[in-house]
Design a protein around this motif. Sequence first.
Motif, PDB file in Angstrom:
ATOM      1  N   ASN A   5      47.743  17.489  24.629  1.00  0.00           N
ATOM      2  CA  ASN A   5      47.728  18.332  23.432  1.00  0.00           C
ATOM      3  C   ASN A   5      47.294  17.542  22.195  1.00  0.00           C
ATOM      4  OD1 ASN A   5      48.530  20.486  24.987  1.00  0.00           O
ATOM      5  ND2 ASN A   5      50.674  20.425  24.331  1.00  0.00           N
ATOM      6  N   ALA A   7      44.312  17.833  20.516  1.00  0.00           N
ATOM      7  CA  ALA A   7      43.081  18.429  19.990  1.00  0.00           C
ATOM      8  C   ALA A   7      42.792  18.052  18.542  1.00  0.00           C
ATOM      9  CB  ALA A   7      43.139  19.952  20.117  1.00  0.00           C
ATOM     10  N   ARG A   8      43.834  17.884  17.722  1.00  0.00           N
ATOM     11  CA  ARG A   8      43.615  17.660  16.291  1.00  0.00           C
ATOM     12  C   ARG A   8      42.762  16.429  16.019  1.00  0.00           C
ATOM     13  NH1 ARG A   8      48.244  16.849  11.529  1.00  0.00           N
ATOM     14  NH2 ARG A   8      46.756  16.406   9.837  1.00  0.00           N
ATOM     15  N   TYR A   9      43.012  15.342  16.757  1.00  0.00           N
ATOM     16  CA  TYR A   9      42.318  14.079  16.486  1.00  0.00           C
ATOM     17  C   TYR A   9      41.365  13.670  17.605  1.00  0.00           C
ATOM     18  CZ  TYR A   9      46.253  13.738  13.236  1.00  0.00           C
ATOM     19  OH  TYR A   9      47.175  13.992  12.248  1.00  0.00           O
ATOM     20  N   GLU A  12      37.531  12.853  16.952  1.00  0.00           N
ATOM     21  CA  GLU A  12      37.330  11.606  16.216  1.00  0.00           C
ATOM     22  C   GLU A  12      37.533  10.400  17.123  1.00  0.00           C
ATOM     23  OE1 GLU A  12      38.824   9.535  12.012  1.00  0.00           O
ATOM     24  OE2 GLU A  12      40.012  11.146  12.928  1.00  0.00           O
ATOM     25  N   ASP A  36      46.567  22.997  24.813  1.00  0.00           N
ATOM     26  CA  ASP A  36      45.771  23.326  23.635  1.00  0.00           C
ATOM     27  C   ASP A  36      44.285  23.270  23.996  1.00  0.00           C
ATOM     28  OD1 ASP A  36      45.255  20.623  23.822  1.00  0.00           O
ATOM     29  OD2 ASP A  36      45.969  20.120  21.816  1.00  0.00           O
ATOM     30  N   ASP A  37      43.431  22.973  23.040  1.00  0.00           N
ATOM     31  CA  ASP A  37      41.984  22.966  23.270  1.00  0.00           C
ATOM     32  C   ASP A  37      41.439  21.599  23.702  1.00  0.00           C
ATOM     33  OD1 ASP A  37      41.842  25.639  22.525  1.00  0.00           O
ATOM     34  OD2 ASP A  37      41.516  25.170  20.406  1.00  0.00           O
ATOM     35  N   SER A  38      42.308  20.696  24.128  1.00  0.00           N
ATOM     36  CA  SER A  38      41.853  19.337  24.439  1.00  0.00           C
ATOM     37  C   SER A  38      40.755  19.316  25.502  1.00  0.00           C
ATOM     38  CB  SER A  38      43.038  18.477  24.898  1.00  0.00           C
ATOM     39  OG  SER A  38      43.943  18.242  23.839  1.00  0.00           O
ATOM     40  N   ASP A  82      44.542   9.741  19.459  1.00  0.00           N
ATOM     41  CA  ASP A  82      44.656   9.975  18.024  1.00  0.00           C
ATOM     42  C   ASP A  82      44.294   8.744  17.197  1.00  0.00           C
ATOM     43  OD1 ASP A  82      46.838   8.478  18.762  1.00  0.00           O
ATOM     44  OD2 ASP A  82      48.293   9.635  17.590  1.00  0.00           O
ATOM     45  N   PRO A 115      48.799  10.493   9.337  1.00  0.00           N
ATOM     46  CA  PRO A 115      48.161  11.626  10.023  1.00  0.00           C
ATOM     47  C   PRO A 115      46.887  12.129   9.364  1.00  0.00           C
ATOM     48  CG  PRO A 115      50.531  11.914  10.016  1.00  0.00           C
ATOM     49  CD  PRO A 115      50.253  10.715   9.162  1.00  0.00           C
ATOM     50  N   ASP A 116      46.764  11.939   8.051  1.00  0.00           N
ATOM     51  CA  ASP A 116      45.563  12.392   7.346  1.00  0.00           C
ATOM     52  C   ASP A 116      44.458  11.345   7.307  1.00  0.00           C
ATOM     53  OD1 ASP A 116      46.699  14.892   6.751  1.00  0.00           O
ATOM     54  OD2 ASP A 116      47.731  14.049   5.005  1.00  0.00           O
ATOM     55  N   HIS A 198      52.753   8.756  13.013  1.00  0.00           N
ATOM     56  CA  HIS A 198      53.166  10.115  12.689  1.00  0.00           C
ATOM     57  C   HIS A 198      54.613  10.115  12.242  1.00  0.00           C
ATOM     58  CE1 HIS A 198      49.532  11.728  14.681  1.00  0.00           C
ATOM     59  NE2 HIS A 198      49.708  10.713  15.516  1.00  0.00           N
TER      60      HIS A 198
END
Length: 236
Positions: A5, A7-9, A12, A36-38, A82, A115-116, A198
Amino acid sequence: MSVYNGARYLGEAIDSILGQTYRDFEFLIIDDGSTDDSVEIINSYKDPRIRLQQHSNRGLAESLRQGVLGARGDIIIRADADDVSYAHRIERQVSYLNRARTVGLVRSLLTIINPDGTVINQSTGETSLVTSAPRWWFLWRNIGSHASAAIRKSVLLEHNLNYRPELNGVEDYDLWSRLLQYTHMGIIDAVLVQYRVHAKGMMGSSQSTHLLKLFSHVIGNNFLCLGITLSPQEAA
């Protein structure tokens, strides 16, 4: 690279590997049962170096164990889903291991990001001075970082070593402790990875107790290799 899970990072992290100055490698990605979309993100890449393996959610240690078994090359370079590897990371680590034939594990310094992606610490981690320290440093200290590790698979196979799923949570310290009984460690005094931290929620008392038990188990085994038996309380 193990993904759960992420997907967010993930894009990158993948881009940072595919953009390496060293080009001749396979990129083995283990999806640990993501919901998720991983997987869709991984499959959107058409780079032939990417090789995706999937299984149900089994935890990081089991994914890493499968990654070691499935890796086709001798030098295994760890990457987290990540984090960001600098463009010359693989080149520097492969070059180091090609020169230092008695070294089976090499790591680097890190830049810590939030995280950002904002830099928290520009350069951190143990330096190469650690490699000249007595082996007792490793008896009770995990001198990270797992995120920047490169390992010789041939050393793992020769001594029947791999990550142990039952020690998920301290899997890196456990493997290093056993690996360094047979080989040397090197540290590259350069930042090669951006390591993302995180915000952590409150750890439950049972979870904290379990993690302490695992860590103490590794410490107890480390001393036992020297013929010293520690009680569980002493190891803790």
